[in-house]
Design an enzyme around this catalytic site. Structure first.
Site, mmCIF file in Angstrom:
data_model
loop_
_atom_site.group_PDB
_atom_site.id
_atom_site.type_symbol
_atom_site.label_atom_id
_atom_site.label_comp_id
_atom_site.label_asym_id
_atom_site.label_seq_id
_atom_site.Cartn_x
_atom_site.Cartn_y
_atom_site.Cartn_z
ATOM 1 N N ARG A 61 14.674 137.474 4.157
ATOM 2 C CA ARG A 61 15.902 138.272 4.057
ATOM 3 C C ARG A 61 15.897 139.216 2.865
ATOM 4 O O ARG A 61 16.614 140.205 2.839
ATOM 5 C CB ARG A 61 17.125 137.349 4.053
ATOM 6 C CG ARG A 61 17.509 136.937 5.456
ATOM 7 C CD ARG A 61 18.502 135.816 5.472
ATOM 8 N NE ARG A 61 17.844 134.536 5.332
ATOM 9 C CZ ARG A 61 18.432 133.406 4.995
ATOM 10 N NH1 ARG A 61 19.706 133.396 4.705
ATOM 11 N NH2 ARG A 61 17.749 132.293 4.917
ATOM 12 N N GLU A 98 13.722 120.980 -3.237
ATOM 13 C CA GLU A 98 14.415 119.693 -3.371
ATOM 14 C C GLU A 98 13.503 118.573 -2.843
ATOM 15 O O GLU A 98 13.372 117.523 -3.444
ATOM 16 C CB GLU A 98 15.726 119.749 -2.594
ATOM 17 C CG GLU A 98 16.671 118.640 -2.981
ATOM 18 C CD GLU A 98 18.012 118.765 -2.283
ATOM 19 O OE1 GLU A 98 18.252 119.780 -1.611
ATOM 20 O OE2 GLU A 98 18.800 117.812 -2.416
HETATM 21 P P1 AMP Z 1 16.908 128.928 -3.911
HETATM 22 O O1 AMP Z 1 15.425 128.983 -4.121
HETATM 23 O O2 AMP Z 1 17.452 127.543 -3.935
HETATM 24 O O3 AMP Z 1 17.667 129.860 -4.854
HETATM 25 O O4 AMP Z 1 17.176 129.414 -2.416
HETATM 26 C C1 AMP Z 1 17.152 130.740 -2.148
HETATM 27 C C2 AMP Z 1 16.846 131.051 -0.701
HETATM 28 O O5 AMP Z 1 17.272 130.056 0.238
HETATM 29 C C3 AMP Z 1 17.575 132.326 -0.405
HETATM 30 O O6 AMP Z 1 16.605 133.335 -0.208
HETATM 31 C C4 AMP Z 1 18.416 132.053 0.811
HETATM 32 O O7 AMP Z 1 17.931 132.882 1.843
HETATM 33 C C5 AMP Z 1 18.215 130.590 1.160
HETATM 34 N N1 AMP Z 1 19.456 129.780 1.007
HETATM 35 C C6 AMP Z 1 19.621 128.737 0.154
HETATM 36 N N2 AMP Z 1 20.848 128.199 0.265
HETATM 37 C C7 AMP Z 1 21.498 128.929 1.200
HETATM 38 C C8 AMP Z 1 22.828 128.891 1.763
HETATM 39 N N3 AMP Z 1 23.749 127.981 1.376
HETATM 40 N N4 AMP Z 1 23.148 129.803 2.696
HETATM 41 C C9 AMP Z 1 22.240 130.730 3.099
HETATM 42 N N5 AMP Z 1 20.979 130.826 2.627
HETATM 43 C C10 AMP Z 1 20.601 129.935 1.685
#
Ligand code: AMP
Length: 178
Positions: A61, A98
């Site tokens: 995305r 995680e």
């Molecule tokens: P992080 O590495 O935990 O910051 O996760 C980031 C990626 O996971 C982003 O590029 C989002 O596309 C996806 N993502 C994580 N949590 C969500 C959520 N609650 N809703 C939508 N996309 C999410």
């Protein structure tokens, strides 16, 4: 469109992909003509203010918003890819999720030494993905001082984690809670 109006275009899907997760779905935002262009304009203005010479976006995305921001500013786009997608010698970084680990890869020649690269993605949650991307771009010799997101989930602490790595973080909207 204001960030508040853009926020109203994001669809929240409960319990996806797992029970307890509130999935913030940008499909409805990018399907809205004005919503898409206004999101890109807001992000581009911030990247321009940050002195972006190149935009990097993470698969998948981050490609949507990142490439549009780069085109709006007339600068190049660097795809940060999932493993095994690029047809050349890559540099890569493994990072913790995680549960388990994941990996991002890039073309080390996609950025010049000292070039100012701004990261763009749809959403920051724990910040693991964006932090790995920043480290990877820095490994390639470029400078990363700013990361931009459409959505920040502040309670998950990702923005703070990035700021701890000397990356300024801005988002168009915030959703409290998870
Ligand atoms: P992080 O590495 O935990 O910051 O996760 C980031 C990626 O996971 C982003 O590029 C989002 O596309 C996806 N993502 C994580 N949590 C969500 C959520 N609650 N809703 C939508 N996309 C999410």
């Amino acid at each position: 469109m204001t960030p508040e109006a853009l926020k109203a275009l994001v669809r929240t899907v409960p319990d996806f992909p797992e029970p307890g997760i509130q999935f913030r779905d940008i499909t409805t935002l990018i399907g809205h003509a004005e919503g898409l262009s206004a999101s890109v304009e807001h992000l581009a203005a911030k990247a321009c203010a940050g002195g972006a010479q190149k935009i990097a976006g993470m698969e998948a995305r981050g490609f949507i918003f990142g490439a549009a921001v780069a085109a709006a500013l007339g600068i190049g786009f660097v795809p940060i890819r999932k493993p095994g997608k690029l047809p050349i010698d890559t540099i890569g970084i493994d990072y913790a999720l995680e549960y388990g680990t994941d990996r991002l890869e890039m073309d080390p020649q996609a950025v010049a030494a000292g070039e100012r690269v701004v990261i763009v993605d749809d959403l920051i949650a724990t910040g693991g993905t964006a932090l790995a991307a920043a480290e990877l771009i820095r490994m390639a010799g470029a400078v990363v001082e700013q990361a931009l997101f459409v959505i920040d989930l502040p309670d998950l602490g990702g923005a703070e984690k990035l700021r701890g790595a000397k990356v300024a973080v801005e988002a168009l909207m915030h959703f409290e809670g998870e």
